[in-house]
Design a protein around this motif. Structure first.
Motif, PDB file in Angstrom:
ATOM      1  N   PHE A  59      89.560  56.445  78.207  1.00  0.00           N
ATOM      2  CA  PHE A  59      88.196  56.908  77.725  1.00  0.00           C
ATOM      3  C   PHE A  59      88.183  58.232  77.005  1.00  0.00           C
ATOM      4  N   TYR A  60      88.793  59.055  77.594  1.00  0.00           N
ATOM      5  CA  TYR A  60      89.015  60.371  77.109  1.00  0.00           C
ATOM      6  C   TYR A  60      89.949  60.834  76.001  1.00  0.00           C
ATOM      7  N   ASP A  61      90.395  59.947  75.465  1.00  0.00           N
ATOM      8  CA  ASP A  61      91.348  59.814  74.353  1.00  0.00           C
ATOM      9  C   ASP A  61      90.314  60.053  73.195  1.00  0.00           C
ATOM     10  N   HIS A  67      84.428  58.541  70.837  1.00  0.00           N
ATOM     11  CA  HIS A  67      83.818  59.658  70.248  1.00  0.00           C
ATOM     12  C   HIS A  67      82.366  59.687  70.926  1.00  0.00           C
ATOM     13  N   ARG A  68      82.049  60.914  70.739  1.00  0.00           N
ATOM     14  CA  ARG A  68      80.558  61.223  71.458  1.00  0.00           C
ATOM     15  C   ARG A  68      79.386  61.379  70.451  1.00  0.00           C
ATOM     16  N   HIS A  69      79.911  61.767  69.137  1.00  0.00           N
ATOM     17  CA  HIS A  69      78.906  61.739  68.000  1.00  0.00           C
ATOM     18  C   HIS A  69      78.088  60.455  67.718  1.00  0.00           C
ATOM     19  N   VAL A 118      76.716  70.530  73.314  1.00  0.00           N
ATOM     20  CA  VAL A 118      78.108  70.329  73.207  1.00  0.00           C
ATOM     21  C   VAL A 118      78.389  68.871  73.572  1.00  0.00           C
ATOM     22  N   HIS A 119      77.678  68.271  74.382  1.00  0.00           N
ATOM     23  CA  HIS A 119      77.920  66.846  74.872  1.00  0.00           C
ATOM     24  C   HIS A 119      78.130  66.134  73.688  1.00  0.00           C
ATOM     25  N   THR A 120      77.630  66.404  72.579  1.00  0.00           N
ATOM     26  CA  THR A 120      77.532  65.236  71.245  1.00  0.00           C
ATOM     27  C   THR A 120      78.540  65.620  70.428  1.00  0.00           C
ATOM     28  N   ALA A 167      84.839  70.848  66.022  1.00  0.00           N
ATOM     29  CA  ALA A 167      83.548  71.297  66.484  1.00  0.00           C
ATOM     30  C   ALA A 167      83.426  71.291  67.863  1.00  0.00           C
ATOM     31  N   HIS A 168      83.678  70.451  68.799  1.00  0.00           N
ATOM     32  CA  HIS A 168      83.716  70.179  70.132  1.00  0.00           C
ATOM     33  C   HIS A 168      84.637  71.496  70.683  1.00  0.00           C
ATOM     34  N   ARG A 169      85.710  71.483  70.334  1.00  0.00           N
ATOM     35  CA  ARG A 169      86.632  72.815  70.730  1.00  0.00           C
ATOM     36  C   ARG A 169      86.205  74.164  70.651  1.00  0.00           C
ATOM     37  N   ARG A 179      82.812  74.886  70.551  1.00  0.00           N
ATOM     38  CA  ARG A 179      81.682  74.924  71.072  1.00  0.00           C
ATOM     39  C   ARG A 179      82.296  75.166  72.725  1.00  0.00           C
ATOM     40  N   LYS A 180      83.109  74.175  73.104  1.00  0.00           N
ATOM     41  CA  LYS A 180      83.507  74.073  74.504  1.00  0.00           C
ATOM     42  C   LYS A 180      84.336  75.580  74.976  1.00  0.00           C
ATOM     43  N   SER A 181      84.794  76.380  74.065  1.00  0.00           N
ATOM     44  CA  SER A 181      85.305  77.585  74.297  1.00  0.00           C
ATOM     45  C   SER A 181      84.055  78.540  74.943  1.00  0.00           C
ATOM     46  N   ARG A 190      70.565  74.741  83.869  1.00  0.00           N
ATOM     47  CA  ARG A 190      69.799  73.291  84.545  1.00  0.00           C
ATOM     48  C   ARG A 190      70.834  72.557  85.448  1.00  0.00           C
ATOM     49  N   PRO A 191      72.174  72.551  85.106  1.00  0.00           N
ATOM     50  CA  PRO A 191      72.972  71.853  85.884  1.00  0.00           C
ATOM     51  C   PRO A 191      73.296  72.528  87.199  1.00  0.00           C
ATOM     52  N   THR A 192      73.257  73.927  86.964  1.00  0.00           N
ATOM     53  CA  THR A 192      73.433  74.695  88.155  1.00  0.00           C
ATOM     54  C   THR A 192      72.365  74.585  89.090  1.00  0.00           C
ATOM     55  N   PRO A 250      83.019  62.793  89.742  1.00  0.00           N
ATOM     56  CA  PRO A 250      81.619  62.660  89.795  1.00  0.00           C
ATOM     57  C   PRO A 250      81.167  63.484  88.619  1.00  0.00           C
ATOM     58  N   GLN A 251      82.126  64.609  87.923  1.00  0.00           N
ATOM     59  CA  GLN A 251      81.591  65.159  86.999  1.00  0.00           C
ATOM     60  C   GLN A 251      82.588  64.888  85.611  1.00  0.00           C
ATOM     61  N   GLY A 252      82.929  63.666  85.498  1.00  0.00           N
ATOM     62  CA  GLY A 252      83.855  63.200  84.465  1.00  0.00           C
ATOM     63  C   GLY A 252      85.143  63.347  84.549  1.00  0.00           C
ATOM     64  N   GLY A 311      88.705  68.095  76.787  1.00  0.00           N
ATOM     65  CA  GLY A 311      87.727  66.875  76.619  1.00  0.00           C
ATOM     66  C   GLY A 311      86.276  67.223  77.205  1.00  0.00           C
ATOM     67  N   HIS A 312      85.652  66.250  77.357  1.00  0.00           N
ATOM     68  CA  HIS A 312      84.121  66.515  77.699  1.00  0.00           C
ATOM     69  C   HIS A 312      84.160  66.856  79.310  1.00  0.00           C
ATOM     70  N   ARG A 313      85.217  66.776  80.000  1.00  0.00           N
ATOM     71  CA  ARG A 313      85.036  67.024  81.435  1.00  0.00           C
ATOM     72  C   ARG A 313      84.097  68.142  81.814  1.00  0.00           C
ATOM     73  N   CYS A 314      83.217  67.907  82.843  1.00  0.00           N
ATOM     74  CA  CYS A 314      82.373  69.291  83.071  1.00  0.00           C
ATOM     75  C   CYS A 314      83.032  70.476  83.304  1.00  0.00           C
ATOM     76  N   PRO A 315      82.666  71.598  82.620  1.00  0.00           N
ATOM     77  CA  PRO A 315      83.083  72.834  82.972  1.00  0.00           C
ATOM     78  C   PRO A 315      82.628  73.622  84.160  1.00  0.00           C
ATOM     79  N   GLY A 316      81.686  72.914  84.681  1.00  0.00           N
ATOM     80  CA  GLY A 316      80.867  73.573  86.007  1.00  0.00           C
ATOM     81  C   GLY A 316      81.601  73.098  87.402  1.00  0.00           C
ATOM     82  N   ILE A 331      82.246  75.437  89.821  1.00  0.00           N
ATOM     83  CA  ILE A 331      81.098  76.354  90.193  1.00  0.00           C
ATOM     84  C   ILE A 331      80.346  75.217  91.239  1.00  0.00           C
ATOM     85  N   THR A 332      80.441  73.939  91.070  1.00  0.00           N
ATOM     86  CA  THR A 332      79.712  72.965  91.672  1.00  0.00           C
ATOM     87  C   THR A 332      80.226  72.986  93.086  1.00  0.00           C
ATOM     88  N   VAL A 333      81.526  73.081  93.055  1.00  0.00           N
ATOM     89  CA  VAL A 333      82.262  72.913  94.476  1.00  0.00           C
ATOM     90  C   VAL A 333      82.120  74.190  95.105  1.00  0.00           C
TER      91      VAL A 333
HETATM   92  C1  HEM Z   1      75.188  69.084  89.723  1.00  0.00           C
HETATM   93  C2  HEM Z   1      76.431  69.099  89.680  1.00  0.00           C
HETATM   94  C3  HEM Z   1      77.023  68.503  88.287  1.00  0.00           C
HETATM   95  C4  HEM Z   1      77.219  67.320  87.900  1.00  0.00           C
HETATM   96  C5  HEM Z   1      77.101  66.039  88.616  1.00  0.00           C
HETATM   97  C6  HEM Z   1      77.927  67.410  86.508  1.00  0.00           C
HETATM   98  C7  HEM Z   1      78.181  66.473  85.885  1.00  0.00           C
HETATM   99  C8  HEM Z   1      78.620  66.482  84.529  1.00  0.00           C
HETATM  100  C9  HEM Z   1      78.987  65.258  84.034  1.00  0.00           C
HETATM  101  C10 HEM Z   1      79.190  63.879  84.241  1.00  0.00           C
HETATM  102  C11 HEM Z   1      79.558  65.647  82.650  1.00  0.00           C
HETATM  103  C12 HEM Z   1      79.979  64.884  81.446  1.00  0.00           C
HETATM  104  C13 HEM Z   1      81.315  64.543  81.309  1.00  0.00           C
HETATM  105  C14 HEM Z   1      81.666  63.628  80.137  1.00  0.00           C
HETATM  106  O1  HEM Z   1      80.734  63.737  79.087  1.00  0.00           O
HETATM  107  O2  HEM Z   1      82.716  63.057  79.986  1.00  0.00           O
HETATM  108  C15 HEM Z   1      79.250  67.219  82.623  1.00  0.00           C
HETATM  109  C16 HEM Z   1      79.255  67.946  81.480  1.00  0.00           C
HETATM  110  C17 HEM Z   1      79.024  69.110  81.428  1.00  0.00           C
HETATM  111  N1  HEM Z   1      78.621  69.936  82.496  1.00  0.00           N
HETATM  112 FE1  HEM Z   1      78.446  69.254  84.187  1.00  0.00          FE
HETATM  113  N2  HEM Z   1      77.791  68.694  86.280  1.00  0.00           N
HETATM  114  C18 HEM Z   1      77.388  69.308  87.250  1.00  0.00           C
HETATM  115  C19 HEM Z   1      77.244  70.890  87.232  1.00  0.00           C
HETATM  116  C20 HEM Z   1      77.625  71.555  86.143  1.00  0.00           C
HETATM  117  C21 HEM Z   1      77.529  72.920  85.964  1.00  0.00           C
HETATM  118  C22 HEM Z   1      77.199  73.985  87.296  1.00  0.00           C
HETATM  119  C23 HEM Z   1      77.706  73.564  84.720  1.00  0.00           C
HETATM  120  C24 HEM Z   1      77.448  75.032  84.179  1.00  0.00           C
HETATM  121  C25 HEM Z   1      77.170  75.986  85.093  1.00  0.00           C
HETATM  122  C26 HEM Z   1      77.706  72.339  84.045  1.00  0.00           C
HETATM  123  C27 HEM Z   1      77.810  72.440  82.589  1.00  0.00           C
HETATM  124  C28 HEM Z   1      78.317  71.134  82.047  1.00  0.00           C
HETATM  125  C29 HEM Z   1      78.412  71.303  80.567  1.00  0.00           C
HETATM  126  C30 HEM Z   1      78.457  72.256  79.556  1.00  0.00           C
HETATM  127  C31 HEM Z   1      78.851  70.227  80.134  1.00  0.00           C
HETATM  128  C32 HEM Z   1      79.396  69.278  78.844  1.00  0.00           C
HETATM  129  C33 HEM Z   1      80.987  69.428  78.589  1.00  0.00           C
HETATM  130  C34 HEM Z   1      81.265  68.836  77.235  1.00  0.00           C
HETATM  131  O3  HEM Z   1      80.835  67.972  76.746  1.00  0.00           O
HETATM  132  O4  HEM Z   1      82.512  69.009  77.050  1.00  0.00           O
HETATM  133  N3  HEM Z   1      77.624  71.242  84.947  1.00  0.00           N
HETATM  134  N4  HEM Z   1      78.999  67.569  83.780  1.00  0.00           N
END
Ligand code: HEM
Length: 411
Positions: A56-58, A63-65, A82-84, A89-91, A93-95, A240-242, A349-351, A358-363, A366-368
């Motif tokens: 999936f992440y290859d 792709h996400r676009h 960044v998700h899109t 362009a992703h790399r 923005r992801k930086s 927002r995700p925080t 749970p966060q990708g 890739g698109h794995r969550c950079p947060g 922080i979450t843990v």
């Molecule tokens: C409540 C806890 C969180 C959950 C459940 C969560 C879950 C996710 C998931 C499922 C993705 C998408 C992975 C993918 O598309 O393959 C994602 C992406 C992302 N998350 Fe989180 N996240 C959380 C907290 C955070 C925090 C605390 C931050 C930043 C401070 C954050 C910032 C982002 C960003 C910027 C992306 C987009 C990454 C990309 O497209 O490259 N998230 N998150």
């Protein structure tokens, strides 16, 4: 099926009706962990498992676009987020977000959030009862703004938290919750776009190296700065995700209520156990149901096929409850994470995959980190849990304990 063997019946409505259980239920009816179906008018292939995560992440496969539907962009992520993006362009923005992975940044945010929590507790004690979900969202909102260098008046904290939560709460539904989410996003994008403009024109300052500073100075792959609206979208993709960690805080209180035997080890601050507990909360409780992308070419997975442009769906909730990965997956057992490294593509749970490429969550760090700190505080806090509806309906996305977890007699 049509002449090419593609499913004809669209399953969007059953998906909306069954929520988290929909894909795992379909998977149960198939021999391999793969389901061919039709969602949002497109042929779709749903998969799960560590190998499926790597597939999936290859970017050559998925792709996400144009993969994220407008109702999700208009509420949860923001247009142009960044998700899109894909490729260079992703790399680029992801930086912007990769510094969030650094342990010292995580520690800084944990300090701000725990300080806000400690400030709030005396006020909770003075009230008869509080809804933990709402209070945690306010604490997280206050903490993340201070850490990110984004000014926020104390009297605005509660309303801002409400908006940030609304954006998450309303992305997967039609009706009033969705409209609330759109209005909340419009308000918050306007607030942050104004701030970015003021910083850039010298009318406000951004603390050096803060998230606000990084976003204002960021350059895209072509060397251009972010326009004000996109800068606001990406600031919101941090705050927002925080604030959304409030979901996991409410789930933590739910777990402590259902399985009080874990409280003592958490309260002792037993570090490996606290981390294991945070992972188990993220694995066990339903938050992200699945992730989607578009097939970059005709794709085959485990003998099943999806044409180029079809949907590829990663069954996040199903993988986190897969018997073959977790054994007794519907039991809440933090001990399962003790003395065992967490496989990168097992707990998702966060990708999955690598957040740097890739698109794995950079947060995730922080979450843990935040969850560990607040779980210990919750375990040390004295309170009662009055009679209330603590059920967690699986058809609602995102779900949470119905009452938001009402706590009383807090000390
Ligand atoms: C409540 C806890 C969180 C959950 C459940 C969560 C879950 C996710 C998931 C499922 C993705 C998408 C992975 C993918 O598309 O393959 C994602 C992406 C992302 N998350 Fe989180 N996240 C959380 C907290 C955070 C925090 C605390 C931050 C930043 C401070 C954050 C910032 C982002 C960003 C910027 C992306 C987009 C990454 C990309 O497209 O490259 N998230 N998150």
């Amino acid at each position: 099926m049509d002449v090419l063997g593609r499913p004809l019946v669209d399953r969007t409505l059953p998906l909306l009706a069954e929520g988290y259980a929909w894909l795992p239920n379909r998977m149960r009816d198939t021999p391999g962990p793969v389901v061919r179906t039709r969602i949002l008018g497109r042929p779709a292939l749903a998969l799960r498992g560590p190998e499926a995560v790597r597939f999936f992440y290859d970017e050559r496969n998925v792709h996400r676009h144009r993969a994220v539907p407008e109702p999700v962009l208009g509420t949860l992520f923001g247009h142009g987020a960044v998700h899109t993006l894909d490729g260079a362009a992703h790399r680029a923005r992801k930086s912007l977000f990769l510094p969030l992975l650094a342990p010292e940044r995580v520690a800084g945010l944990v300090d701000h959030v725990t300080a806000a929590w400690d400030d709030a507790v005396p006020d909770w004690s003075g009230r008869g009862a509080v809804v933990l979900f709402d209070e945690a969202a306010t604490v997280l909102t206050a903490g993340v703004h201070r850490w990110a260098g984004i000014p926020l008046d104390v009297c605005e904290e509660r309303a801002t938290a409400r908006d940030l939560i609304a954006m998450v709460d309303g992305f997967a539904t039609a009706g009033p919750r969705h409209l609330r989410a759109r209005r909340a996003r419009a308000r918050q994008e306007a607030r942050l776009a104004r701030l970015v403009r003021h910083v850039r024109t010298g009318g406000a300052s951004a603390p050096a190296d803060s998230v606000l500073d990084l976003v204002c100075r960021h350059r895209e792959a072509d060397g251009a700065p972010l326009d004000g609206r996109t800068a606001a979208v990406e600031l919101l993709n941090v705050v927002r995700p925080t604030a959304a960690v409030a979901w996991f805080v409410a789930f933590t209180a739910h777990a402590l209520h259902r399985w009080p035997g874990h409280r003592a080890r958490l309260a002792d601050g037993d570090v490996p156990f606290v981390t294991a507990f945070a992972h188990e909360v993220r694995r066990f409780y339903p938050f992200v149901p699945f992730l989607g992308g578009l097939a970059a070419r005709d794709l085959y997975w485990r003998g099943e096929w999806v044409p180029a442009g079809g949907l590829v769906v990663l069954d996040v909730y199903g993988q986190n409850h897969d018997e073959s990965l977790w054994g007794d997956p519907y039991a809440f057992r933090p001990e399962r994470f003790l003395g065992r490294p967490v496989g990168r593509d097992e707990l998702i749970p966060q990708g999955g995959g690598d957040p740097a490429t890739g698109h794995r969550c950079p947060g995730e760090g922080i979450t843990v980190g935040v969850l560990e700190a607040l779980a210990v505080r919750l375990a040390r806090m004295e309170y009662t849990v009055p009679q209330q509806n603590l059920t967690i309906p699986l058809h609602r996305v995102p779900t949470r304990p119905h009452s938001g977890v009402l706590l009383a007699a807090i000390r």
